[in-house]
Design a protein around this motif. Structure first.
Motif, short mmCIF file in Angstrom:
data_model
loop_
_atom_site.label_atom_id
_atom_site.label_comp_id
_atom_site.label_asym_id
_atom_site.label_seq_id
_atom_site.Cartn_x
_atom_site.Cartn_y
_atom_site.Cartn_z
N THR A 110 6.88 23.11 83.47
CA THR A 110 6.80 23.08 84.94
C THR A 110 7.75 24.14 85.48
O THR A 110 8.91 24.24 85.06
N ALA A 111 7.21 25.02 86.42
CA ALA A 111 8.03 26.04 87.09
C ALA A 111 7.98 25.74 88.58
O ALA A 111 6.90 25.60 89.15
N ARG A 112 9.17 25.65 89.24
CA ARG A 112 9.20 25.27 90.66
C ARG A 112 10.23 26.08 91.41
O ARG A 112 11.24 26.53 90.85
N ASN A 113 9.92 26.35 92.68
CA ASN A 113 10.91 26.83 93.65
C ASN A 113 10.62 26.12 94.96
O ASN A 113 9.81 25.18 95.00
N LYS A 114 11.26 26.53 96.04
CA LYS A 114 11.15 25.78 97.29
C LYS A 114 9.76 25.90 97.92
O LYS A 114 9.45 25.15 98.86
N HIS A 115 8.92 26.83 97.40
CA HIS A 115 7.59 27.02 97.99
C HIS A 115 6.51 26.30 97.20
O HIS A 115 5.37 26.25 97.67
N GLY A 116 6.85 25.74 96.01
CA GLY A 116 5.82 25.02 95.29
C GLY A 116 6.17 24.87 93.82
O GLY A 116 7.23 25.30 93.34
N THR A 117 5.22 24.20 93.08
CA THR A 117 5.43 23.91 91.67
C THR A 117 4.15 24.25 90.90
O THR A 117 3.04 23.85 91.28
#
Length: 1284
Positions: A110-117
């Protein structure tokens, strides 16, 4: 209502479809994560290496990573063996402290930042396995020959499955055929076994590709018995069993079906598709038709397939029903990222298919969409998510999962809500290069939100429509780029926020083309070959030439030399054979051409010669051909050696085509045969094979008789019977002799027979003269007589004819041709083979009193039974006598009665001499002699003359008619200092004869008159060497007959004086006589005999003296009957070649000393001049004034063109002007200017022919008038020196 709703949705998707174009968001702008790299779904690892599970992603800000293992969170920090790479989600597992199977599991990243995952697909990690074969005791297999056999392999289950193959103890693959083959499961099948199948090393090997290990099964021993013969039987299938079976295959995979049958004889397998045709492009047959393979299976490949096994006993069928299933697959590609500006609409589409039909589920940021926060702008309808009036904050990553029983698809697509002015990502001022007539693409990679509109310009003109194509990604396309398309292009990107411009350049280049391709070559081993590959390309592009052999690199061999446009191979070997390709590359395009090299050589000699089917007169010879070395064998040559009669010598026996390896040989009796065979191809014959064993044939009576039987006589009373004897090979047995038989023809008599030893002739004496005989010769040996001989014919010996031809007479046809007639001699009086008739004829005398008599007899032979013949080449106006004789093989018969005839008058020959005397300013005297060949009564002479100017152009012709008794004429009123050309010929009542020509110059001093020799023939001119002059006038001698000599000339060379002439007198004792010019008395003349020749070299003449030379014809008592006009030959004082002093050492030293002295004087002069002194240069110059006077200018005369084909160079040596000073410049006159110098030519008899040559342009201008004067004696001497 529901149907209308679906239609509205479809229309909305179409209207917004262009918005779904995936844009590459620059990384400096905010964006959700995107997975860029991940490990495969089924990830098999090597247990000996660390485990690396990949997961890479991008986003702004850079995403963080986490993992699940078997569906639960995987805490990496709690496992000391696992680390995550920095700025990455990739896991590295150290297996040095833990076994790899501990980490077998299902992983998801799983890769995530504040704009989505974003999430990866499931990664199933399994370690590869290559287990050992279970221990088992393999018992030997004993079978009866002809039955079927299956050798099981049963390899251990591995991951991935192993590759199976069978080999022997020497690691050599076991040969497979239509009878023996390996199945897909690895077992070895024998349709029927043979005795040669017995062996103890049938070994099955399993190779595990992931770990690169090979496992071996215990060897299997097979023993084949040959006790009871097995009956032939119809085929039955060993695999698959039964009459039908089924098979399931997934779409896109490879379908492999096999049918292996047993039977005797070995069955043949064939395949058909019962519900349609096999896909030809994707179908192949392997393992001798036992396997059917179809690649990239599609739904159309489903259906029933039938394999048929057939031999001559019967056939059997098996039907395989194929069902095609499909794991999910994208119809129009995976969902693509969506970039929208606030307030825009958009669509995410997840359209896939499969068999059975897959189910589709959506997730947002890794959470099922039904559990995700509500969003009023989002609407989910089956495989589509529709966004309407989207707002900031709606950015997210959506996951589409498509699955059925055979697999799944998982795809991430983000929705990024941005408001950005346009920007062009293509570098500014980028130069695009394209080949003429090729498609051209100019990029304008852009970004902006809302999506910018792209417009292209060139030279301020917008580009739209044909021939331009504007793609959605901003790329401008040309169908076929032409030279005018080159230049500067501007890309403009605009949205409501801003406008952005970018400039790029297009260059259109000429294509690369191979203009001379390499050609197919057939080369003999050891020779050289050159492949040419000449190319034309754009000069602004760098060309690179590459040569390949069989699509691979050229061997590293110094024999292969690569030039810019060729490949040379020296000392060609068989390994050089193959396909050679030249590739001409530039940075934009390439062209290639290929040619095959075939290396040929003489074939290897045949081997394994065997003799079979042996009979008395024949034997069968078989052999094995040798290697033909790429050149098919055209024929075989069979030779034999006869060890009994001709040991050591080989003879050709017969030839057979190159496709045969056996020959039926017909033999002769009483021969000890040894055979050998040679093979022939286009290169040549092979070396002979090793000889066969010896084969002896029994003796027998002769099969043939001698040939070429002839009968002839060597004496008038004998008959010689000759024949070509049989060879020892033809004798057929020992004791060879000949039975000779003869009898006189046309006379009732019995055959006379004698037996002679092995000879080739027999002489019968006491025969009548030239009587016909019948002859026979028969071969006899110790075993019998030969066949009945054929009858030959011959005659006994000849004798001289006893009769002469009768009624001999002549008919005169013209002045040089007569026809003689006679009655043939009766055949019985000839007493031999008629060879022909001989006519003897001779000239009695000329009908003109001044001509000498000729008594030499001439003979003309007329072969065969002639009754007339023609006598050519007769002299006109002459009396001839002739007679006729018949002749046979023995000789000539009696002479006929002698007859006579007279020839009429003809045109006369040319006068033998034309001499110019008494040359004055305006008069000349010409003297001549009457023609030697008068050929009638001379009726007069015709004299023509014309002036020749300095340009060798001829003036008007004057003509005089002279009486027959005149031998000289004086021409008045001629121009002074002018050269004239004269032509004189004689006439009879039959017309004018050929002319003699002469040239002369009107001058004051007769001693310097230009003297030329003569040329007989119309229109031609012949001049002598300048030294050959007429002798000085003497008191008149007593009158003598006209001289038979003409065209007497001389030429001085290094080896002496060359004298040449023409002679037509009857005397055979001809001498050349010479004496010093001032000597008196006949006793001082020296003479040399020159019989039969027309040229001689006088050697030993002393330099500085002049010699009188003449030709003399003497009679039987050494009385001088005739002699020629005298010729004056002057030998120069310097007989050796002049030495070029410019190359002598003393001369070079002297010149250097003089130069040094002049330099010192100049330095002194310069010093005194600076001191005010004077140097009388003007007086010095006046003292050296050229004393040569300037020639007086005259009016130039121009007549008709008269020029020669030869170019002449000036003669060497100094010149002496009339004032006595010696000059070397161009103002001197020369005999060269009158054509007497320069390159000369010679007739076939060696006489010199001078050539006329005009002056060069410079001499025409500077000295044209002076050259018309007479040449000086010094110039004539220097001209002579140039020939010495």
């Amino acid at each position: 209502m529901m149907e209308r709703r679906r239609m509205d949705t479809a229309l909305l998707v179409l209207l917004m479809g262009h918005l779904a174009t995936a844009l590459e968001v620059p990384l400096d702008l905010p964006q959700p994560p995107t997975i860029t790299h991940q490990s495969p779904k089924d990830y098999i690892i090597d247990p000996r290496e660390n485990i690396i599970i990949h997961c890479e992603a991008k986003g702004k800000p850079h995403p963080s990573f986490s993992w699940t293992r078997n569906g639960t969170h995987f805490d990496i920090d709690q496992d000391a063996n696992v680390i995550m790479r920095p700025h990455s989600g990739t896991l590295v597992v150290d297996i040095s402290r833990e076994k790899a199977d501990h980490y077998e599991a299902v992983y998801q990243c799983t890769a995530r930042n504040k704009h989505g995952t974003a999430v990866s697909h499931n990664i199933v990690v399994r370690q590869s396995r290559s287990p050992l074969w279970s221990k088992e005791k393999v018992k030997p297999i004993v079978v009866q020959e002809g039955v079927s056999l299956v050798l099981p392999c049963r390899p251990p289950a591995g991951l991935p499955p192993p590759i199976i193959f069978w080999m022997d103890n020497n690691f050599q693959r076991l040969p497979q055929s239509s009878r023996v083959s390996q199945s897909l499961n690895g077992d070895l099948y024998f349709s029927n076994v043979l005795r040669e199948d017995s062996r103890n090393d049938y070994i099955c090997y399993a190779r595990f590709p992931h770990t690169q290990t090979i496992q071996q099964k215990q060897p299997i021993t097979v023993k084949v018995l040959n006790q009871d013969p097995v009956d032939e039987r119809r085929p039955t299938f060993l695999i698959p069993s039964g009459s039908s079976s089924s098979k399931v295959v997934l779409r896109g995979q490879v379908l492999e079906m096999e049918c292996i049958a047993e039977g005797l004889p070995t069955p043949e397998i064939s395949w058909t598709k019962m519900s349609g045709d096999l896909p030809a492009q994707r179908t192949s047959f392997l393992l001798y038709q036992k396997m059917l393979r179809i690649e990239k299976v599609s739904e159309s490949d489903a259906g029933d397939y039938r394999c048929t096994a057939r031999n001559r006993i019967g056939s059997v069928h098996h039907t395989i029903r194929v069902t095609v299933k499909a794991a999910p697959y994208w119809i129009s590609g995976a969902p693509r990222n969506l970039v929208l500006a606030p307030g825009e609409n958009g669509v995410l589409t997840c359209r896939a298919s499969g068999t059975p039909k897959p189910s589709i589920t959506w997730a947002m940021n890794g959470i099922p969409i039904e559990n995700s926060p509500k969003d009023l702008s989002r609407k989910v309808e089956d495989d589509t998510i529709i966004f309407t009036d989207i707002q900031t904050g709606s950015s997210a990553v959506y996951q589409c999962n498509v699955s059925n029983d055979y697999g799944y698809l998982l795809s991430n697509a983000f929705v990024n809500v941005l408001s950005e002015p346009p920007r062009v990502l293509t570098p500014a001022n980028k130069v695009y290069q394209v080949i003429k007539n090729h498609r051209a693409l100019i990029d304008c990679t852009f970004f902006g939100s809302p999506i910018p509109k792209i417009t292209w310009f060139k030279d301020a003109s917008a580009l739209d429509g044909d021939p331009y194509i504007l793609h959605d990604n901003g790329t401008l396309e040309f169908h076929t780029a032409q030279t005018p398309n080159g230049g500067k292009y501007t890309c403009v990107a605009r949205n409501f926020l801003s406008i952005y411009e970018n400039h790029v350049y297009l260059e259109v280049k000429e294509p690369t083309r191979i203009v001379k391709q390499p050609e197919y070559e057939v080369v003999q081993r050891g020779r050289s070959v050159v492949f040419e590959c000449k190319v034309k390309h754009d000069p602004s592009l760098t060309l690179t030439a590459t040569w390949l052999k069989d699509d691979g690199e050229l061997p590293d061999d110094e024999r292969l030399v690569v030039d810019s446009d060729s490949l040379t191979i020296t000392d060609v070997t068989e390994n050089d054979a193959g396909m050679y390709t030249c590739i001409m590359n530039t940075s934009l395009d390439q062209d290639s051409a290929s040619a095959e090299l075939t290396v040929v050589e003489r074939p290897d000699p045949p081997t394994d010669l065997e003799l079979t089917d042996q009979k008395k007169r024949s034997v069968q010879l078989t052999w094995t051909p040798g290697d033909e070395h790429n050149s098919p064998i055209q024929k075989f040559l069979i030779q034999y050696e006869d060890a009994l009669h001709h040991r050591g010598h080989w003879h050709n026996l017969t030839e057979v085509p190159g496709t045969r390896t056996t020959a039926h040989l017909k033999l002769s009796p009483y021969v000890h045969y040894t055979f050998r065979v040679l093979a022939l191809n286009t290169v040549g014959f092979s070396r002979p094979s090793f000889p066969s064993r010896m084969y002896k044939t029994e003796a027998a009576a002769p099969d043939e008789n001698p040939t070429d039987v002839h009968g002839f006589g060597t004496e008038h009373d004998n008959l010689v019977i000759s024949w070509k004897p049989l060879t020892a090979f033809q004798s057929n047995g020992p004791g060879l002799c000949y039975r000779v038989m003869w009898r006189q023809k046309s006379v009732e008599s019995d055959w006379t027979t004698v037996t002679v030893a092995n000879n080739s002739r027999f002489v019968v004496s006491g025969t009548p003269t030239f009587a016909p005989y019948e002859l026979k010769v028969q071969a006899v040996n110790d075993h019998g007589v030969g066949p009945k001989p054929a009858v030959a014919h011959g005659y006994s010996g000849e004798d001289l004819p006893v009769a002469a031809p009768e009624n001999v007479q002549a008919v005169v046809l013209n002045s040089t041709l007569a026809e003689v007639h006679w009655d043939p001699v009766a055949h019985k009086l000839i007493r031999g083979y008629l060879k022909g008739y001989k006519v003897y004829y001779w000239k009695e005398r000329s009908l003109h009193k001044h001509n000498p008599h000729h008594m030499e007899k001439l003979i003309l032979t007329f072969s065969g039974n002639h009754s007339h013949g023609r006598l050519p080449g007769l002299h006109p106006f002459s009396l001839y006598s002739f007679n006729v004789r018949v002749y046979n093989g023995k000789g000539e018969g009696p002479v006929s009665r002698t007859q006579q005839f007279e020839t009429p008058e003809g045109v006369p020959g040319a006068p033998p001499s034309l001499i110019v005397t008494n040359s004055n300013l305006d008069t000349l005297t010409l003297k001549w002699s009457p023609p030697h060949d008068r050929n009638g009564h001379i009726t007069g002479y015709t004299l023509k003359y014309q002036p020749v100017n300095n340009s060798n152009e001829l003036g008007p012709v004057e003509e005089l008619a002279l009486l027959a008794n005149e031998t000289s004429v004086t021409l008045p009123n001629l121009k002074y200092s002018t050269r004239y050309k004269f032509y004189l010929n004689a006439k009879t009542v039959r017309g004018a004869g050929p002319a003699i020509s002469q040239e002369a110059v009107t001058i004051v001093d007769e001693a310097l008159m230009s003297q030329f020799d003569v040329d007989v023939g119309e229109g031609s001119t012949q001049t002598s060497h300048p030294i050959a002059r007429s002798p000085p006038r003497r008191p008149p001698h007593k009158a003598r007959p006209v001289s038979p000599f003409g065209n007497v000339s001389s030429l001085l060379r290094d080896d002496g004086a060359h004298i040449s002439w023409e002679y037509w007198g009857p005397e055979r004792n001809v001498f050349v006589e010479y004496t010093v010019e001032n000597s008196e008395g006949e006793e001082e003349w020296q003479k040399e005999l020159v019989n039969g020749s027309q040229k001689v070299v006088l050697k030993g003449l002393k330099g500085g003296l002049s010699y009188r030379v003449r030709l003399v014809a003497r009679g039987h008592h050494d009385q001088p009957l005739h002699h020629s006009e005298e010729l004056l030959v002057t030998v120069p004082a310097v007989a050796s070649r002049q030495v070029d002093i410019a190359t002598q050492g003393w001369f070079i030293g002297l010149m250097c000393a003089i130069a040094l002295l002049i330099l010192i004087l100049l330095i002194i002069c310069f010093i005194q001049r600076n001191k005010g002194g004077k140097y009388p240069v003007k007086e010095k110059e006046d003292a050296h004034t050229d004393p040569e006077f300037q020639p007086m200018k005259e009016e130039d005369c121009t007549f008709g063109e008269y020029s020669d084909n030869e170019d002449h160079k000036p003669l060497k040596g100094s010149r002496t002007p009339s004032n006595g000073t010696v000059k070397r410049d161009d103002s001197d006159d020369s005999l060269v200017d009158y054509g007497e110098g320069g390159d000369g030519q010679f007739n076939e008899d060696g006489s010199f022919i001078g050539q006329y040559s005009g002056k060069s342009g410079s001499r025409d201008t500077a000295e044209g008038h002076e050259s018309s004067g007479a040449p000086s004696p010094i110039n004539a001497m220097n001209s002579l020196n140039s020939f010495v």
